[in-house]
Design an enzyme around this catalytic site. Structure first.
Site, mmCIF file in Angstrom:
data_model
loop_
_atom_site.group_PDB
_atom_site.id
_atom_site.type_symbol
_atom_site.label_atom_id
_atom_site.label_comp_id
_atom_site.label_asym_id
_atom_site.label_seq_id
_atom_site.Cartn_x
_atom_site.Cartn_y
_atom_site.Cartn_z
ATOM 1 C CG ASP A 104 -1.876 -1.138 1.363
ATOM 2 O OD1 ASP A 104 -2.321 -1.676 0.233
ATOM 3 O OD2 ASP A 104 -2.180 -1.734 2.423
ATOM 4 C CE1 TYR A 119 3.946 -6.791 3.423
ATOM 5 C CE2 TYR A 119 3.418 -9.110 3.337
ATOM 6 C CZ TYR A 119 3.419 -7.992 2.550
ATOM 7 O OH TYR A 119 3.019 -7.759 1.283
#
Length: 251
Positions: free
Chosen positions: A52, A110
């Site tokens: 994002d 992540y």
């Protein structure tokens, strides 16, 4: 034609995400424009995942096909002198035409980083989310274990996520203190839904400050309702660390 695989790092602060968007500066857009100029051909890249706006990467993976004669061992150096300073290719290798950066991936890792100091670190504020509250990492780790395995993660994905299948597998989820102020949430999964890691972070933080209990997490998952989970934490604390192409087993 040959297929090249590249590992890419970027500071996501000034990018409107990975995927090309009209009129916006994106990682894909910048890479494709630079590679097209270098090779003299229209290059279209495929990434392992779409980060994002504001999210960073140390180990994003892309692939593309090219007939460009630049030797494989020179690509990193050439791109270092061509790409902007917030985007870096760290590794280049030739792979078989059957390789696909997204479809061949077995897992992605992540990291979400929180700064719990009273004031934010001026020089690291782009890469950490400032949350000036003490977190109980033991409670957070107890809760994180409930996330392991295969689940419907509807509650932990953005309500507007445009996918019907929200079943994913998490292989690893751990909360650890780097020092007295830095807390890191590491998550490894087969794939991730829109905002999923940032919502996991928000939900675990609620548990870390005592708003909810570790034992509430199974109920949050089974609710399949976004409103049951914590808030979506900001993008600056999130980094795509690594993409793996061999199996990862649940730890």
């Amino acid at each position: 034609m040959k297929r090249l695989k590249m590992t890419v790092a970027y500071d996501g602060t000034e990018f409107a995400g990975f995927q090309r968007q009209p009129g916006k500066r994106t990682v894909q857009g910048v890479l494709e424009d630079v590679l097209t100029r270098l090779t003299g051909n229209d290059v279209q890249i495929t990434g392992a995942g779409r980060t994002d706006s504001g999210v960073h990467a140390l180990g994003q993976v892309i692939h593309f096909d090219t007939s460009c004669p630049i030797p494989i061992d020179r690509w990193v150096r050439v791109l270092h002198h061509t790409l902007p300073c917030d985007l870096l290719v760290t590794k280049a290798e030739e792979v078989s035409t059957g390789f696909h950066s997204r479809k061949s991936a077995c897992w992605k890792r992540y990291r979400y980083t929180l700064d719990t100091g009273k004031l934010p670190d001026l020089f690291q504020r782009r890469y950490r989310t400032h949350y000036p509250h003490r977190l109980d990492c033991a409670r957070m780790n107890t809760a994180a274990r409930h996330l392991l395995g295969t689940h419907d993660f509807t509650s932990l994905s953005a309500a507007k996520a445009q996918v019907k299948d929200r079943v994913r597998t998490l292989y690893h989820c751990e909360v650890r203190e780097k020092d007295s102020r830095i807390v890191m949430i590491e998550v490894v999964g087969s794939g991730f839904l829109y905002h999923m890691v940032r919502i996991i972070a928000g939900t675990l933080v609620d548990i870390g400050v005592g708003k909810t209990a570790p034992g509430d997490l199974p109920g949050i998952l089974s609710a399949k309702d976004r409103s049951a989970a914590g808030k979506t934490f900001p993008p600056e604390g999130l980094t795509m660390m690594e993409v793996g192409y061999t199996p990862w087993f649940i730890s």
